[in-house]
Design a protein around this motif. Sequence first.
Motif, PDB file in Angstrom:
ATOM      1  N   SER A  24     -14.915  77.580  25.455  1.00 13.34           N
ATOM      2  CA  SER A  24     -13.818  77.355  24.519  1.00 13.34           C
ATOM      3  C   SER A  24     -13.081  78.658  24.233  1.00 13.34           C
ATOM      4  O   SER A  24     -11.840  78.689  24.192  1.00 13.34           O
ATOM      5  CB  SER A  24     -14.350  76.757  23.217  1.00 13.34           C
ATOM      6  OG  SER A  24     -13.306  76.532  22.289  1.00 13.34           O
ATOM      7  N   ALA A  25     -13.835  79.736  24.039  1.00 14.18           N
ATOM      8  CA  ALA A  25     -13.216  81.041  23.772  1.00 14.18           C
ATOM      9  C   ALA A  25     -12.406  81.510  24.970  1.00 14.18           C
ATOM     10  O   ALA A  25     -11.262  81.966  24.830  1.00 14.18           O
ATOM     11  CB  ALA A  25     -14.298  82.065  23.425  1.00 14.18           C
ATOM     12  N   ILE A  26     -12.985  81.382  26.170  1.00 15.94           N
ATOM     13  CA  ILE A  26     -12.288  81.810  27.386  1.00 15.94           C
ATOM     14  C   ILE A  26     -11.028  80.984  27.605  1.00 15.94           C
ATOM     15  O   ILE A  26      -9.946  81.520  27.895  1.00 15.94           O
ATOM     16  CB  ILE A  26     -13.223  81.697  28.602  1.00 15.94           C
ATOM     17  CG1 ILE A  26     -14.381  82.684  28.476  1.00 15.94           C
ATOM     18  CG2 ILE A  26     -12.460  81.943  29.903  1.00 15.94           C
ATOM     19  CD1 ILE A  26     -15.489  82.456  29.479  1.00 15.94           C
ATOM     20  N   ALA A  27     -11.155  79.660  27.481  1.00 17.02           N
ATOM     21  CA  ALA A  27     -10.017  78.772  27.720  1.00 17.02           C
ATOM     22  C   ALA A  27      -8.892  79.020  26.724  1.00 17.02           C
ATOM     23  O   ALA A  27      -7.706  78.970  27.086  1.00 17.02           O
ATOM     24  CB  ALA A  27     -10.471  77.313  27.649  1.00 17.02           C
ATOM     25  N   THR A  28      -9.239  79.306  25.473  1.00 12.40           N
ATOM     26  CA  THR A  28      -8.224  79.552  24.454  1.00 12.40           C
ATOM     27  C   THR A  28      -7.403  80.794  24.784  1.00 12.40           C
ATOM     28  O   THR A  28      -6.168  80.791  24.693  1.00 12.40           O
ATOM     29  CB  THR A  28      -8.881  79.707  23.076  1.00 12.40           C
ATOM     30  OG1 THR A  28      -9.630  78.530  22.766  1.00 12.40           O
ATOM     31  CG2 THR A  28      -7.832  79.902  22.001  1.00 12.40           C
ATOM     32  N   VAL A  55      -8.911  71.225  27.943  1.00 15.15           N
ATOM     33  CA  VAL A  55     -10.367  71.268  27.982  1.00 15.15           C
ATOM     34  C   VAL A  55     -10.942  71.616  26.612  1.00 15.15           C
ATOM     35  O   VAL A  55     -12.092  71.273  26.316  1.00 15.15           O
ATOM     36  CB  VAL A  55     -10.858  72.266  29.057  1.00 15.15           C
ATOM     37  CG1 VAL A  55     -10.765  73.713  28.575  1.00 15.15           C
ATOM     38  CG2 VAL A  55     -12.292  71.956  29.469  1.00 15.15           C
ATOM     39  N   THR A  56     -10.176  72.271  25.753  1.00 10.88           N
ATOM     40  CA  THR A  56     -10.689  72.590  24.421  1.00 10.88           C
ATOM     41  C   THR A  56     -10.895  71.321  23.603  1.00 10.88           C
ATOM     42  O   THR A  56     -11.788  71.253  22.759  1.00 10.88           O
ATOM     43  CB  THR A  56      -9.753  73.552  23.667  1.00 10.88           C
ATOM     44  OG1 THR A  56      -8.476  72.941  23.454  1.00 10.88           O
ATOM     45  CG2 THR A  56      -9.571  74.849  24.451  1.00 10.88           C
ATOM     46  N   ILE A  78     -14.435  79.388  16.442  1.00 12.07           N
ATOM     47  CA  ILE A  78     -14.592  80.400  17.496  1.00 12.07           C
ATOM     48  C   ILE A  78     -13.279  80.573  18.251  1.00 12.07           C
ATOM     49  O   ILE A  78     -12.857  81.697  18.552  1.00 12.07           O
ATOM     50  CB  ILE A  78     -15.724  79.996  18.469  1.00 12.07           C
ATOM     51  CG1 ILE A  78     -17.078  80.128  17.764  1.00 12.07           C
ATOM     52  CG2 ILE A  78     -15.693  80.859  19.735  1.00 12.07           C
ATOM     53  CD1 ILE A  78     -18.243  79.601  18.572  1.00 12.07           C
ATOM     54  N   GLY A  79     -12.609  79.461  18.569  1.00 10.81           N
ATOM     55  CA  GLY A  79     -11.316  79.529  19.244  1.00 10.81           C
ATOM     56  C   GLY A  79     -10.279  80.267  18.410  1.00 10.81           C
ATOM     57  O   GLY A  79      -9.484  81.058  18.935  1.00 10.81           O
ATOM     58  N   ILE A 124      -1.809  78.771  14.938  1.00 10.85           N
ATOM     59  CA  ILE A 124      -1.591  77.806  13.851  1.00 10.85           C
ATOM     60  C   ILE A 124      -1.771  76.381  14.340  1.00 10.85           C
ATOM     61  O   ILE A 124      -2.482  75.568  13.729  1.00 10.85           O
ATOM     62  CB  ILE A 124      -0.184  77.996  13.245  1.00 10.85           C
ATOM     63  CG1 ILE A 124      -0.066  79.374  12.588  1.00 10.85           C
ATOM     64  CG2 ILE A 124       0.111  76.896  12.237  1.00 10.85           C
ATOM     65  CD1 ILE A 124       1.338  79.721  12.141  1.00 10.85           C
ATOM     66  N   VAL A 125      -1.131  76.064  15.463  1.00 16.39           N
ATOM     67  CA  VAL A 125      -1.171  74.701  15.991  1.00 16.39           C
ATOM     68  C   VAL A 125      -2.576  74.337  16.454  1.00 16.39           C
ATOM     69  O   VAL A 125      -3.035  73.211  16.246  1.00 16.39           O
ATOM     70  CB  VAL A 125      -0.161  74.542  17.148  1.00 16.39           C
ATOM     71  CG1 VAL A 125      -0.307  73.187  17.811  1.00 16.39           C
ATOM     72  CG2 VAL A 125       1.261  74.727  16.629  1.00 16.39           C
ATOM     73  N   TYR A 126      -3.258  75.295  17.072  1.00 14.97           N
ATOM     74  CA  TYR A 126      -4.643  75.065  17.503  1.00 14.97           C
ATOM     75  C   TYR A 126      -5.523  74.689  16.315  1.00 14.97           C
ATOM     76  O   TYR A 126      -6.288  73.721  16.371  1.00 14.97           O
ATOM     77  CB  TYR A 126      -5.178  76.313  18.194  1.00 14.97           C
ATOM     78  CG  TYR A 126      -6.633  76.228  18.610  1.00 14.97           C
ATOM     79  CD1 TYR A 126      -6.993  75.705  19.843  1.00 14.97           C
ATOM     80  CD2 TYR A 126      -7.648  76.680  17.761  1.00 14.97           C
ATOM     81  CE1 TYR A 126      -8.325  75.638  20.230  1.00 14.97           C
ATOM     82  CE2 TYR A 126      -8.970  76.612  18.141  1.00 14.97           C
ATOM     83  CZ  TYR A 126      -9.304  76.090  19.376  1.00 14.97           C
ATOM     84  OH  TYR A 126     -10.629  76.020  19.736  1.00 14.97           O
ATOM     85  N   ALA A 127      -5.413  75.452  15.244  1.00 17.45           N
ATOM     86  CA  ALA A 127      -6.235  75.188  14.064  1.00 17.45           C
ATOM     87  C   ALA A 127      -5.961  73.803  13.492  1.00 17.45           C
ATOM     88  O   ALA A 127      -6.883  73.037  13.203  1.00 17.45           O
ATOM     89  CB  ALA A 127      -5.977  76.262  13.006  1.00 17.45           C
ATOM     90  N   VAL A 128      -4.688  73.469  13.349  1.00 13.56           N
ATOM     91  CA  VAL A 128      -4.313  72.178  12.757  1.00 13.56           C
ATOM     92  C   VAL A 128      -4.744  71.012  13.646  1.00 13.56           C
ATOM     93  O   VAL A 128      -5.404  70.071  13.186  1.00 13.56           O
ATOM     94  CB  VAL A 128      -2.788  72.122  12.511  1.00 13.56           C
ATOM     95  CG1 VAL A 128      -2.365  70.718  12.074  1.00 13.56           C
ATOM     96  CG2 VAL A 128      -2.375  73.148  11.460  1.00 13.56           C
ATOM     97  N   SER A 129      -4.381  71.076  14.929  1.00 13.08           N
ATOM     98  CA  SER A 129      -4.630  69.945  15.824  1.00 13.08           C
ATOM     99  C   SER A 129      -6.115  69.759  16.135  1.00 13.08           C
ATOM    100  O   SER A 129      -6.603  68.624  16.217  1.00 13.08           O
ATOM    101  CB  SER A 129      -3.836  70.103  17.123  1.00 13.08           C
ATOM    102  OG  SER A 129      -4.207  71.276  17.812  1.00 13.08           O
ATOM    103  N   GLN A 130      -6.845  70.863  16.286  1.00 16.47           N
ATOM    104  CA  GLN A 130      -8.259  70.742  16.614  1.00 16.47           C
ATOM    105  C   GLN A 130      -9.078  70.260  15.421  1.00 16.47           C
ATOM    106  O   GLN A 130      -9.986  69.431  15.577  1.00 16.47           O
ATOM    107  CB  GLN A 130      -8.795  72.085  17.113  1.00 16.47           C
ATOM    108  CG  GLN A 130      -8.319  72.472  18.495  1.00 16.47           C
ATOM    109  CD  GLN A 130      -9.085  71.746  19.590  1.00 16.47           C
ATOM    110  OE1 GLN A 130      -9.789  70.768  19.358  1.00 16.47           O
ATOM    111  NE2 GLN A 130      -8.943  72.219  20.805  1.00 16.47           N
ATOM    112  N   MET A 131      -8.791  70.775  14.238  1.00 13.35           N
ATOM    113  CA  MET A 131      -9.480  70.283  13.049  1.00 13.35           C
ATOM    114  C   MET A 131      -9.185  68.803  12.834  1.00 13.35           C
ATOM    115  O   MET A 131     -10.065  68.009  12.473  1.00 13.35           O
ATOM    116  CB  MET A 131      -9.060  71.096  11.820  1.00 13.35           C
ATOM    117  CG  MET A 131      -9.608  72.507  11.780  1.00 13.35           C
ATOM    118  SD  MET A 131     -11.411  72.535  11.544  1.00 13.35           S
ATOM    119  CE  MET A 131     -11.685  74.306  11.345  1.00 13.35           C
TER     120      MET A 131
END
Length: 226
Positions: A24-28, A55-56, A78-79, A124-131
């Motif tokens: 997840s860290a690498i892909a991000t 993939v995340t 982590i991402g 920002i978008v990663y945090a919102v959409s993944q949560m």
Amino acid sequence: MVFIFSMALISYRSFGKTGLYCLSAIATILANIEVLLLINAFGMEQTLGNVLFAVTFLITDILSECEGKKEANKAVWIGMFTSLFFLLLSQSWLLYMPAEGDWAMGAIREIFSSTPRMLISSFIVYAVSQMFDVWLYHKWWAFTERKTGDRRRFLWLRNNGSTLVSQLLNTLLFTLFAFYGTYDVGTLVSIFVSSYVIYIFTSLLDTPVLYLARKLHEKAAREKRA
């Protein structure tokens, strides 16, 4: 996509949830670089990072299904941490005065001087959409379990029901935050539509991978008990 999704399974099979955290860290980080590349595929303009970023969502769904909500949210944190670390570190490179024999700084400046907006938008978008994805996955799970009395059934529904909605939110927000003012409206619409079409495709195709991941997890659990 086959390679990336296979690596998710190999990471989980070989290293458990730790492997998924690392992937997840690498892909991000890599998706934040790839998103700078605008390509034509299947007659549509799209950013190259779409498949890698997808993939995340698969990773958080595997963790939700096999390890629990807390572990899925941990992957999101982590991402976010790795994105912030990469943003600050990559911008620090631009502060150095290159030596006379340097050949890379020009390319580094050209690429990463335009990266902050992308990375901040992605962060920002990663945090919102993944949560939101993790929350919705478990909402679908509670709904289907309540209706059927079976915790295992309708994996495909909670997978696609959460991912397709959260990726719609992700695509809309990222297209606006990252590209508004950079491209004309027609190109923005094209990026949004093509990106979401790819996400629909990847979401449907990651469902068998999620079933395989659950099978691997249950097999490992049986072997551990034995």
